[in-house]
Write a protein that holds these residues in place. Sequence first.
Motif, short mmCIF file in Angstrom:
data_model
loop_
_atom_site.label_atom_id
_atom_site.label_comp_id
_atom_site.label_asym_id
_atom_site.label_seq_id
_atom_site.Cartn_x
_atom_site.Cartn_y
_atom_site.Cartn_z
N LEU A 265 48.13 44.29 51.85
CA LEU A 265 48.33 45.19 50.71
C LEU A 265 48.36 46.64 51.19
CD1 LEU A 265 48.65 44.88 47.63
CD2 LEU A 265 46.19 45.23 47.43
N TRP A 266 47.43 46.98 52.08
CA TRP A 266 47.42 48.35 52.61
C TRP A 266 48.71 48.63 53.38
CZ3 TRP A 266 47.85 49.75 57.74
CH2 TRP A 266 47.74 51.12 57.99
N VAL A 275 47.66 55.66 46.92
CA VAL A 275 47.32 54.23 46.92
C VAL A 275 46.68 53.82 48.24
CG1 VAL A 275 48.23 51.90 46.64
CG2 VAL A 275 49.20 53.78 45.30
N ALA A 276 47.21 54.36 49.34
CA ALA A 276 46.67 54.02 50.66
C ALA A 276 45.21 54.45 50.77
CB ALA A 276 47.50 54.68 51.76
N ARG A 277 44.88 55.64 50.26
CA ARG A 277 43.48 56.09 50.29
C ARG A 277 42.59 55.16 49.48
NH1 ARG A 277 45.76 61.27 49.77
NH2 ARG A 277 45.43 61.19 47.51
N ALA A 278 43.08 54.78 48.31
CA ALA A 278 42.30 53.88 47.46
C ALA A 278 42.08 52.53 48.14
CB ALA A 278 43.01 53.69 46.12
N LEU A 279 43.09 52.05 48.84
CA LEU A 279 42.98 50.76 49.52
C LEU A 279 42.11 50.84 50.77
CD1 LEU A 279 46.61 49.39 49.08
CD2 LEU A 279 44.51 48.47 48.06
N VAL A 280 42.10 52.01 51.42
CA VAL A 280 41.19 52.19 52.55
C VAL A 280 39.75 52.09 52.08
CG1 VAL A 280 40.28 53.91 54.18
CG2 VAL A 280 42.75 53.53 54.01
N PHE A 281 39.48 52.64 50.90
CA PHE A 281 38.14 52.51 50.31
C PHE A 281 37.81 51.03 50.07
CE2 PHE A 281 35.58 51.99 46.44
CZ PHE A 281 34.42 52.65 46.83
N VAL A 282 38.78 50.29 49.50
CA VAL A 282 38.58 48.86 49.23
C VAL A 282 38.29 48.10 50.51
CG1 VAL A 282 39.68 46.75 48.40
CG2 VAL A 282 39.96 48.87 47.12
N MET A 320 39.31 47.78 43.69
CA MET A 320 40.62 47.15 43.50
C MET A 320 41.28 47.62 42.22
SD MET A 320 41.83 45.00 45.80
CE MET A 320 42.70 43.64 45.00
N VAL A 321 40.51 47.73 41.14
CA VAL A 321 41.07 48.20 39.88
C VAL A 321 41.55 49.63 40.02
CG1 VAL A 321 40.53 48.75 37.47
CG2 VAL A 321 39.68 46.63 38.48
N ARG A 322 40.77 50.46 40.70
CA ARG A 322 41.17 51.88 40.89
C ARG A 322 42.44 51.98 41.73
NH1 ARG A 322 42.93 55.92 40.52
NH2 ARG A 322 42.08 58.04 40.67
N ALA A 323 42.55 51.16 42.77
CA ALA A 323 43.75 51.18 43.60
C ALA A 323 44.97 50.75 42.81
CB ALA A 323 43.55 50.28 44.82
N TRP A 324 44.81 49.71 42.00
CA TRP A 324 45.94 49.24 41.18
C TRP A 324 46.35 50.30 40.17
CZ3 TRP A 324 46.03 45.40 36.60
CH2 TRP A 324 47.35 44.97 36.38
N TRP A 325 45.36 51.01 39.63
CA TRP A 325 45.64 52.08 38.67
C TRP A 325 46.51 53.16 39.31
CZ3 TRP A 325 45.85 52.77 33.77
CH2 TRP A 325 45.83 54.07 33.23
N CYS A 326 46.24 53.49 40.57
CA CYS A 326 47.06 54.47 41.27
C CYS A 326 48.51 53.99 41.37
CB CYS A 326 46.50 54.73 42.68
SG CYS A 326 44.93 55.61 42.69
#
Length: 332
Positions: A265-266, A275-282, A320-326
């Motif tokens: 996904l990343w 989105v990449a930043r959010a997924l790095v957090f995930v 995951m929800v925050r990344a999808w929101w982005c």
Amino acid sequence: MHTSTERRLIWLSRLTLLGTLLTIVVILVGAWTRLVDAGLGCPDWPGCYGRLLVPDGEHAALRHPDAPLDAAKAWVEMVHRYIATLLGLLVLSVLALGWPLRNTHHFPWSISVLLLAAIIIQGAFGAFTVTLKLWPQVVTLHLLGGLSVMLLFFWLHLRLTSVSEKKVIGAKCFNIFWGLAAGLLILQLGLGGWVTSNYSGMACQGFPACNGQWWPHMDLSEGFHLTQTVGPNYLHGQLHAEARVAIHYMHRLGALLLGVSLLMLWYRYRHNPSVARALVFVIGVYALQAVLGIANVLMWLPLWLALAHTAGAVLLVIGMVRAWWCVCLGER
């Protein structure tokens, strides 16, 4: 947009954020209740030995002579119920405050109604957890239900924020990569619930091997037999050792598959900074979860570490929800 509407949206946004945080508290207190074996601290529901407060031993013995009172465990269970009740009142407040805006363009009224349905179902599962004596199917669904309520609160918060800021959600924000990652996350959360409800956390000793073997002896059919008999007391579990090994080992494999899907996904969104930043957090939370899972095995499941592992699962869902929101907002 009228000023009164704006104020109402601001308060709804605050309440749903509070609801998200309070749901996390309920989930963690529920995990604590389970980990200290207080799930049957009160043998009835919604009261405790027929009272709204934990009674004395004499009253408890008269009400349920077959279930001796352990006051400490009973209070743990009742505190969990009190906080869950407060959460239900918060859901009703969100609906009452949002009612005048239900026909407003882009207002997420349907999510508010879905949240009410979820909290009602979750309350029913809370009752069944007690009346069916910790039946693993109900305990697992109760955990997933708590995570669902949290997800709905958080998603509603994000939607309300977008309405206030006049942001529009993109028409296409779901693809096969998100479907795979979301499906594996739900599966892994379900497996985690199944591990804890069947007391399989220590079924595999050692890491990365399980009981000294890369493919240990296990009974998959019994471990995932979903029609277990209703009636026995499932405190401390009813399954034999090889069935518990099967549950634990599948949870490990599920974690591995989830990690691969998150990396895919990343890679798919690596050129999208937001989105990449959010997924790095995930992925960071996932790595922490993996470390906590390994530590739980190597340290023989200490209470604080098991609770931290539950908190990690909560944080993983939020991330995951925050990344999808982005993705849905099309942020760059």
